[in-house]
Write a protein that holds these residues in place. Structure first.
Motif, PDB file in Angstrom:
ATOM      1  N   ILE A 102       9.981  -8.414  17.858  1.00 15.82           N
ATOM      2  CA  ILE A 102       8.703  -8.453  18.583  1.00 15.82           C
ATOM      3  C   ILE A 102       7.580  -7.878  17.732  1.00 15.82           C
ATOM      4  O   ILE A 102       6.492  -8.464  17.625  1.00 15.82           O
ATOM      5  CB  ILE A 102       8.821  -7.712  19.923  1.00 15.82           C
ATOM      6  N   PHE A 103       7.813  -6.734  17.103  1.00 15.33           N
ATOM      7  CA  PHE A 103       6.771  -6.149  16.259  1.00 15.33           C
ATOM      8  C   PHE A 103       6.522  -7.000  15.024  1.00 15.33           C
ATOM      9  O   PHE A 103       5.373  -7.221  14.623  1.00 15.33           O
ATOM     10  CB  PHE A 103       7.151  -4.718  15.873  1.00 15.33           C
ATOM     11  N   ALA A 104       7.600  -7.502  14.413  1.00 18.20           N
ATOM     12  CA  ALA A 104       7.443  -8.298  13.189  1.00 18.20           C
ATOM     13  C   ALA A 104       6.721  -9.607  13.473  1.00 18.20           C
ATOM     14  O   ALA A 104       5.776  -9.980  12.761  1.00 18.20           O
ATOM     15  CB  ALA A 104       8.803  -8.568  12.555  1.00 18.20           C
ATOM     16  N   SER A 105       7.135 -10.323  14.504  1.00 18.39           N
ATOM     17  CA  SER A 105       6.481 -11.594  14.816  1.00 18.39           C
ATOM     18  C   SER A 105       5.067 -11.372  15.330  1.00 18.39           C
ATOM     19  O   SER A 105       4.161 -12.159  15.044  1.00 18.39           O
ATOM     20  CB  SER A 105       7.303 -12.382  15.838  1.00 18.39           C
ATOM     21  N   GLY A 106       4.864 -10.301  16.079  1.00 21.73           N
ATOM     22  CA  GLY A 106       3.544 -10.028  16.629  1.00 21.73           C
ATOM     23  C   GLY A 106       2.490  -9.758  15.581  1.00 21.73           C
ATOM     24  O   GLY A 106       1.300 -10.030  15.794  1.00 21.73           O
ATOM     25  N   LEU A 107       2.902  -9.227  14.446  1.00 20.61           N
ATOM     26  CA  LEU A 107       1.967  -8.914  13.359  1.00 20.61           C
ATOM     27  C   LEU A 107       1.970  -9.977  12.258  1.00 20.61           C
ATOM     28  O   LEU A 107       1.230  -9.845  11.281  1.00 20.61           O
ATOM     29  CB  LEU A 107       2.319  -7.556  12.758  1.00 20.61           C
ATOM     30  N   ALA A 108       2.779 -11.015  12.425  1.00 19.05           N
ATOM     31  CA  ALA A 108       2.959 -12.006  11.355  1.00 19.05           C
ATOM     32  C   ALA A 108       1.880 -13.082  11.405  1.00 19.05           C
ATOM     33  O   ALA A 108       2.120 -14.211  11.835  1.00 19.05           O
ATOM     34  CB  ALA A 108       4.344 -12.632  11.446  1.00 19.05           C
ATOM     35  N   PHE A 109       0.708 -12.713  10.961  1.00 13.85           N
ATOM     36  CA  PHE A 109      -0.370 -13.686  10.776  1.00 13.85           C
ATOM     37  C   PHE A 109      -1.192 -13.207   9.587  1.00 13.85           C
ATOM     38  O   PHE A 109      -1.257 -12.020   9.287  1.00 13.85           O
ATOM     39  CB  PHE A 109      -1.235 -13.833  12.036  1.00 13.85           C
ATOM     40  N   GLY A 110      -1.802 -14.151   8.884  1.00 12.20           N
ATOM     41  CA  GLY A 110      -2.494 -13.786   7.658  1.00 12.20           C
ATOM     42  C   GLY A 110      -1.526 -13.720   6.494  1.00 12.20           C
ATOM     43  O   GLY A 110      -0.467 -14.347   6.487  1.00 12.20           O
ATOM     44  N   ARG A 111      -1.875 -12.925   5.498  1.00 16.47           N
ATOM     45  CA  ARG A 111      -1.087 -12.841   4.281  1.00 16.47           C
ATOM     46  C   ARG A 111       0.105 -11.906   4.454  1.00 16.47           C
ATOM     47  O   ARG A 111      -0.022 -10.813   4.992  1.00 16.47           O
ATOM     48  CB  ARG A 111      -1.955 -12.361   3.113  1.00 16.47           C
ATOM     49  N   VAL A 112       1.264 -12.347   3.979  1.00 16.98           N
ATOM     50  CA  VAL A 112       2.475 -11.525   4.072  1.00 16.98           C
ATOM     51  C   VAL A 112       2.254 -10.180   3.398  1.00 16.98           C
ATOM     52  O   VAL A 112       2.666  -9.131   3.925  1.00 16.98           O
ATOM     53  CB  VAL A 112       3.679 -12.256   3.440  1.00 16.98           C
ATOM     54  N   ALA A 113       1.604 -10.171   2.259  1.00 23.38           N
ATOM     55  CA  ALA A 113       1.379  -8.925   1.524  1.00 23.38           C
ATOM     56  C   ALA A 113       0.531  -7.945   2.316  1.00 23.38           C
ATOM     57  O   ALA A 113       0.583  -6.739   2.067  1.00 23.38           O
ATOM     58  CB  ALA A 113       0.704  -9.220   0.183  1.00 23.38           C
ATOM     59  N   ALA A 114      -0.246  -8.447   3.278  1.00 25.47           N
ATOM     60  CA  ALA A 114      -1.098  -7.566   4.083  1.00 25.47           C
ATOM     61  C   ALA A 114      -0.370  -7.023   5.304  1.00 25.47           C
ATOM     62  O   ALA A 114      -0.497  -5.846   5.642  1.00 25.47           O
ATOM     63  CB  ALA A 114      -2.366  -8.320   4.504  1.00 25.47           C
ATOM     64  N   PHE A 115       0.406  -7.882   5.997  1.00 20.74           N
ATOM     65  CA  PHE A 115       1.041  -7.390   7.228  1.00 20.74           C
ATOM     66  C   PHE A 115       2.392  -6.725   6.998  1.00 20.74           C
ATOM     67  O   PHE A 115       2.816  -5.872   7.781  1.00 20.74           O
ATOM     68  CB  PHE A 115       1.146  -8.482   8.297  1.00 20.74           C
TER      69      PHE A 115
END
Length: 317
Positions: free
Chosen positions: A59-72
């Motif tokens: 839930i936390f990983a998918s919820g923050l998974a937008f934009g650049r991988v290196a940023a999130f």
């Protein structure tokens, strides 16, 4: 909620459908799953073996998974490090305290801040005190629905209820924007990309290669009813393939693309999602002809941007 639209390829000749299906299978074969996993948010969920730990981390990983991988990715790493220090993601959420909230306070990703992350943890705390994530999902499922839309919408509503209780609020709109971004509803027209991605992780069965990187924890949900996670990359690439003409990344577009991909894999319409997404995430597809990347791409014969390929005559949609 939007009805499932007819796919854009409904009027294609069978040979044309077969050609695109073959190219999608070739893309799977071309995708280095092990290498791509390092740049995929499912890697955070795959750190764990206990079911509830996987779900909470997911839930936390998918919820923050937008934009650049290196940023999130560093933000997800920091959250899970705090969770691991408290016995793992599920134990951390179940015992979430004011001290845990203070430790999250310095974290930020775009418009999501530490207090938003803390409210998500409290929201999950309320849910897990009452039921399991899968049970909350299935409680709203409609087996007659061709997709999981009713179940997803119901789960989000349940989580919103727990969030309001945790925040001591009566009005959803009064909660912080950063937190509300975690809980979009299909009924409101959102593509719900991050929730659809989490459901793919939890429902699709694991297997070899790029088609089998998912976890398959929820056996009560048929993979055939999943909805495609429509991110920027998948939307762009599938438009170039002619699988949709829609320009908006909405729930309706997600349904149309899912219906199109179901033509190639009726029991598993998300079979090609990981490979399609990473074709874009890797930078190999930029949505325009690239003399270095396009000639080697498996989708070149069926892509409107790739220029004429050796076997494209008469086969490109």
């Amino acid at each position: 909620m939007a009805r499932v639209p007819a796919p854009a390829l409904a009027d294609w000749a069978p040979a044309r459908v077969a050609a695109v299906g073959a190219r999608l299978e070739a893309l799977l074969d071309q995708t280095d799953a092990a290498a791509r996993l390092a740049a995929d948010p499912i890697a955070f969920a795959r750190r764990y073996t206990a079911r509830e730990d996987i779900e909470v981390a997911g839930i936390f990983a998918s919820g923050l998974a937008f934009g650049r991988v290196a940023a999130f990715a560093p933000v997800i790493d920091a959250i899970l490090a705090q969770a691991d220090a408290r016995g793992g993601p599920a134990a951390w959420v179940r015992g979430f305290s004011a001290a845990d909230a203070r430790r999250l306070a310095p974290l930020q990703y775009r418009w999501m801040r530490g207090p938003d992350l803390a409210l998500l943890a409290r929201c999950l705390q309320g849910l897990l005190a009452e039921t399991t994530l899968e049970a909350a999902f299935l409680a709203h499922d409609d087996p007659a629905s061709p997709t999981v839309a009713p179940a997803l919408d119901g789960l989000v509503c349940t989580l919103r209820r727990h969030a309001l209780a945790a925040a001591g609020a009566d009005d959803w709109a009064a909660l912080p924007r950063g937190f509300r971004y975690f809980l979009p509803r299909p009924r409101d027209g959102s593509a719900c990309k991050r929730w659809c991605m989490l459901l793919r992780w939890l429902v699709r069965r694991p297997g070899p290669g790029a088609a089998g990187i998912d976890l398959g924890l929820w056996t009560g949900v048929a993979p055939a009813r999943l909805v495609l996670p429509v991110d920027t990359h998948v939307h762009r690439i599938t438009r170039l393939m002619g699988l949709t003409r829609r320009k908006d990344a909405s729930w309706r577009t997600a349904l149309e693309l899912t219906a199109a991909l179901r033509c190639f894999a009726p029991a598993d319409p998300l079979r090609h999602d990981f490979a399609l997404a990473h074709l874009g995430i890797s930078g190999h597809c930029r949505g325009r002809f690239d003399a270095a990347a396009c000639p080697a791409c498996s989708l070149r014969p069926v892509c409107a941007a790739a220029g004429p390929g050796p076997d494209a005559r008469g086969s490109r949609p």
